[in-house]
Design a protein around this motif. Structure first.
Motif, PDB file in Angstrom:
ATOM      1  N   LEU A  29       3.863  -6.113   2.762  1.00 47.24           N
ATOM      2  CA  LEU A  29       3.009  -5.389   1.978  1.00 47.24           C
ATOM      3  C   LEU A  29       3.294  -5.333   0.617  1.00 47.24           C
ATOM      4  O   LEU A  29       2.758  -5.416  -0.298  1.00 47.24           O
ATOM      5  CB  LEU A  29       2.676  -4.312   2.656  1.00 47.24           C
ATOM      6  CG  LEU A  29       1.590  -4.299   3.935  1.00 47.24           C
ATOM      7  CD1 LEU A  29       1.481  -2.857   4.476  1.00 47.24           C
ATOM      8  CD2 LEU A  29       0.292  -4.632   3.570  1.00 47.24           C
ATOM      9  N   GLU A  30       4.619  -4.851   0.362  1.00 48.95           N
ATOM     10  CA  GLU A  30       5.249  -4.828  -1.166  1.00 48.95           C
ATOM     11  C   GLU A  30       5.039  -6.298  -1.603  1.00 48.95           C
ATOM     12  O   GLU A  30       4.516  -6.231  -2.734  1.00 48.95           O
ATOM     13  CB  GLU A  30       6.601  -4.323  -0.714  1.00 48.95           C
ATOM     14  CG  GLU A  30       7.407  -4.022  -2.175  1.00 48.95           C
ATOM     15  CD  GLU A  30       8.679  -3.663  -2.044  1.00 48.95           C
ATOM     16  OE1 GLU A  30       9.556  -4.063  -3.031  1.00 48.95           O
ATOM     17  OE2 GLU A  30       9.009  -2.920  -1.294  1.00 48.95           O
ATOM     18  N   SER A  68      -5.261 -16.043  -6.147  1.00 45.97           N
ATOM     19  CA  SER A  68      -5.484 -14.711  -6.229  1.00 45.97           C
ATOM     20  C   SER A  68      -6.346 -14.124  -5.279  1.00 45.97           C
ATOM     21  O   SER A  68      -6.044 -13.215  -4.633  1.00 45.97           O
ATOM     22  CB  SER A  68      -5.363 -14.073  -7.490  1.00 45.97           C
ATOM     23  OG  SER A  68      -6.713 -14.438  -8.075  1.00 45.97           O
ATOM     24  N   ALA A 121      -5.213  -8.156   1.326  1.00 53.48           N
ATOM     25  CA  ALA A 121      -4.913  -6.896   1.129  1.00 53.48           C
ATOM     26  C   ALA A 121      -5.948  -5.838   1.498  1.00 53.48           C
ATOM     27  O   ALA A 121      -5.832  -4.724   1.961  1.00 53.48           O
ATOM     28  CB  ALA A 121      -4.505  -6.639  -0.490  1.00 53.48           C
ATOM     29  N   ASN A 122      -7.258  -6.217   1.252  1.00 49.06           N
ATOM     30  CA  ASN A 122      -8.423  -5.516   1.428  1.00 49.06           C
ATOM     31  C   ASN A 122      -8.638  -5.437   2.834  1.00 49.06           C
ATOM     32  O   ASN A 122      -9.031  -4.618   3.610  1.00 49.06           O
ATOM     33  CB  ASN A 122      -9.676  -6.091   0.513  1.00 49.06           C
ATOM     34  CG  ASN A 122     -10.686  -5.030   0.903  1.00 49.06           C
ATOM     35  OD1 ASN A 122     -10.842  -3.677   0.869  1.00 49.06           O
ATOM     36  ND2 ASN A 122     -11.871  -5.795   1.390  1.00 49.06           N
ATOM     37  N   LEU A 139       2.940  -8.773  -0.974  1.00 51.72           N
ATOM     38  CA  LEU A 139       1.662  -9.085  -1.100  1.00 51.72           C
ATOM     39  C   LEU A 139       1.137  -8.404  -2.259  1.00 51.72           C
ATOM     40  O   LEU A 139       0.608  -8.828  -3.465  1.00 51.72           O
ATOM     41  CB  LEU A 139       0.887  -8.588  -0.254  1.00 51.72           C
ATOM     42  CG  LEU A 139      -0.774  -8.884   0.026  1.00 51.72           C
ATOM     43  CD1 LEU A 139      -0.863 -10.404  -0.343  1.00 51.72           C
ATOM     44  CD2 LEU A 139      -1.418  -8.305   1.301  1.00 51.72           C
ATOM     45  N   HIS A 140       1.317  -7.183  -2.539  1.00 51.35           N
ATOM     46  CA  HIS A 140       0.809  -6.412  -3.809  1.00 51.35           C
ATOM     47  C   HIS A 140       1.608  -6.680  -5.142  1.00 51.35           C
ATOM     48  O   HIS A 140       0.749  -6.904  -6.167  1.00 51.35           O
ATOM     49  CB  HIS A 140       0.778  -4.934  -3.488  1.00 51.35           C
ATOM     50  CG  HIS A 140       0.162  -4.256  -2.519  1.00 51.35           C
ATOM     51  ND1 HIS A 140      -1.363  -4.094  -2.619  1.00 51.35           N
ATOM     52  CD2 HIS A 140       0.475  -3.825  -1.085  1.00 51.35           C
ATOM     53  CE1 HIS A 140      -1.866  -3.857  -1.664  1.00 51.35           C
ATOM     54  NE2 HIS A 140      -0.710  -3.419  -0.621  1.00 51.35           N
ATOM     55  N   ARG A 141       2.707  -7.196  -4.946  1.00 50.93           N
ATOM     56  CA  ARG A 141       3.723  -7.585  -6.050  1.00 50.93           C
ATOM     57  C   ARG A 141       2.802  -8.963  -6.768  1.00 50.93           C
ATOM     58  O   ARG A 141       2.695  -9.234  -7.838  1.00 50.93           O
ATOM     59  CB  ARG A 141       4.985  -7.839  -5.959  1.00 50.93           C
ATOM     60  CG  ARG A 141       5.921  -6.530  -6.302  1.00 50.93           C
ATOM     61  CD  ARG A 141       7.240  -7.063  -6.427  1.00 50.93           C
ATOM     62  NE  ARG A 141       7.715  -8.137  -5.508  1.00 50.93           N
ATOM     63  CZ  ARG A 141       8.513  -8.031  -4.427  1.00 50.93           C
ATOM     64  NH1 ARG A 141       8.423  -6.776  -3.672  1.00 50.93           N
ATOM     65  NH2 ARG A 141       8.807  -9.103  -3.650  1.00 50.93           N
ATOM     66  N   LYS A 142       2.494  -9.929  -5.418  1.00 46.87           N
ATOM     67  CA  LYS A 142       2.094 -11.244  -5.904  1.00 46.87           C
ATOM     68  C   LYS A 142       0.405 -10.838  -6.358  1.00 46.87           C
ATOM     69  O   LYS A 142       0.167 -11.718  -7.484  1.00 46.87           O
ATOM     70  CB  LYS A 142       2.038 -11.898  -4.614  1.00 46.87           C
ATOM     71  CG  LYS A 142       1.436 -13.425  -4.623  1.00 46.87           C
ATOM     72  CD  LYS A 142       2.851 -14.110  -5.482  1.00 46.87           C
ATOM     73  CE  LYS A 142       2.465 -15.433  -5.627  1.00 46.87           C
ATOM     74  NZ  LYS A 142       3.507 -16.178  -6.394  1.00 46.87           N
ATOM     75  N   ILE A 143      -0.201  -9.921  -6.006  1.00 42.82           N
ATOM     76  CA  ILE A 143      -1.717  -9.656  -6.609  1.00 42.82           C
ATOM     77  C   ILE A 143      -1.462  -9.264  -8.117  1.00 42.82           C
ATOM     78  O   ILE A 143      -2.207  -9.804  -8.842  1.00 42.82           O
ATOM     79  CB  ILE A 143      -2.259  -8.577  -5.627  1.00 42.82           C
ATOM     80  CG1 ILE A 143      -2.576  -9.172  -4.489  1.00 42.82           C
ATOM     81  CG2 ILE A 143      -3.587  -8.041  -6.553  1.00 42.82           C
ATOM     82  CD1 ILE A 143      -3.217  -8.184  -3.325  1.00 42.82           C
ATOM     83  N   GLU A 144      -0.274  -8.429  -8.222  1.00 43.08           N
ATOM     84  CA  GLU A 144      -0.212  -7.779  -9.563  1.00 43.08           C
ATOM     85  C   GLU A 144       0.331  -8.986 -10.656  1.00 43.08           C
ATOM     86  O   GLU A 144      -0.267  -9.236 -11.581  1.00 43.08           O
ATOM     87  CB  GLU A 144       0.810  -6.689  -9.706  1.00 43.08           C
ATOM     88  CG  GLU A 144       1.056  -6.268 -10.987  1.00 43.08           C
ATOM     89  CD  GLU A 144       1.980  -4.959 -11.011  1.00 43.08           C
ATOM     90  OE1 GLU A 144       2.883  -4.666 -11.708  1.00 43.08           O
ATOM     91  OE2 GLU A 144       1.691  -4.226  -9.962  1.00 43.08           O
ATOM     92  N   LYS A 163      -5.964 -10.918  -2.577  1.00 47.88           N
ATOM     93  CA  LYS A 163      -6.666  -9.678  -2.663  1.00 47.88           C
ATOM     94  C   LYS A 163      -7.471  -9.423  -1.521  1.00 47.88           C
ATOM     95  O   LYS A 163      -7.677  -8.317  -1.081  1.00 47.88           O
ATOM     96  CB  LYS A 163      -7.586  -9.922  -3.944  1.00 47.88           C
ATOM     97  CG  LYS A 163      -6.851  -9.667  -5.094  1.00 47.88           C
ATOM     98  CD  LYS A 163      -7.824  -9.865  -6.424  1.00 47.88           C
ATOM     99  CE  LYS A 163      -6.990  -9.899  -7.704  1.00 47.88           C
ATOM    100  NZ  LYS A 163      -8.084 -10.258  -8.724  1.00 47.88           N
TER     101      LYS A 163
END
Length: 178
Positions: free
Chosen positions: A164-165, A119, A126-127, A167-172, A123
């Motif tokens: 990006l969508e 994770s 994404a940052n 990536l953010h779903r994976k982080i969540e 993260k």
């Protein structure tokens, strides 16, 4: 004279691949993903600075280091300041990868399908995407132009927004697994 090669790029850009290529083509010691901790004092290579200095100065060995945290301009300036102050007589070469979010996310997706699903990697990427700015040529020793991001064959995403969508779903998703 010993040489320090510092490879800077976002997660999934191809830093470790380039590090391997450099080590295999010339005599050099690799410090891949120079740190693995999240403590700010240990980022930007702090975990391995002693060994890097010893190998460069005492052993006169070339060192190549890849470190994604150096995408942070403040960490990068701090590390360069350390190099300038304490590594006199050591040639520096800084290699920067482009800020190519689509390419990096495609590579991270490719790695995830093969089991690399930390994770912290998602993260960090994404940052890094909105904050990483490649410095102009000449601002860092040896930096001439940014290298293109390594591209895996058959990318999953063709649009940055879709990547990006994901990536953010994976982080969540990974955050909910705790």
């Amino acid at each position: 004279m010993a040489k320090l090669i510092v490879i800077v790029g976002m997660g999934g850009s191809g830093k470790s691949k380039l590090c391997d290529e450099i080590v295999s083509s010339q005599k050099a010691v690799a410090f891949k993903d120079a740190t693995l901790t999240n403590c700010d004092r240990r980022r930007a290579g702090y975990d391995c600075l002693g060994e890097i200095v010893a190998r460069l100065l005492r052993c006169n060995e070339n060192c190549v280091m890849d470190e994604a945290h150096l995408t942070n301009a403040d960490f990068r300036r701090t590390f360069k300041g350390f190099c300038d102050e304490f590594l006199g007589g050591v040639e520096q070469e800084w290699v920067f990868f482009e800020n190519d979010a689509l390419g990096c996310i495609n590579n991270v997706f490719h790695d995830a399908t093969r089991g690399r699903v930390e994770s912290s990697r998602f993260k960090s990427l994404a940052n890094q995407i909105p904050h990483y700015i490649v410095p102009p040529p000449g601002e860092y020793p040896g930096h001439k132009e940014a290298r293109p991001v390594f591209r895996q064959p058959g990318p999953k995403f063709n649009r940055r927004e879709d990547a990006l969508e994901w990536l953010h779903r994976k982080i969540e998703e990974l955050g909910n697994e705790r």
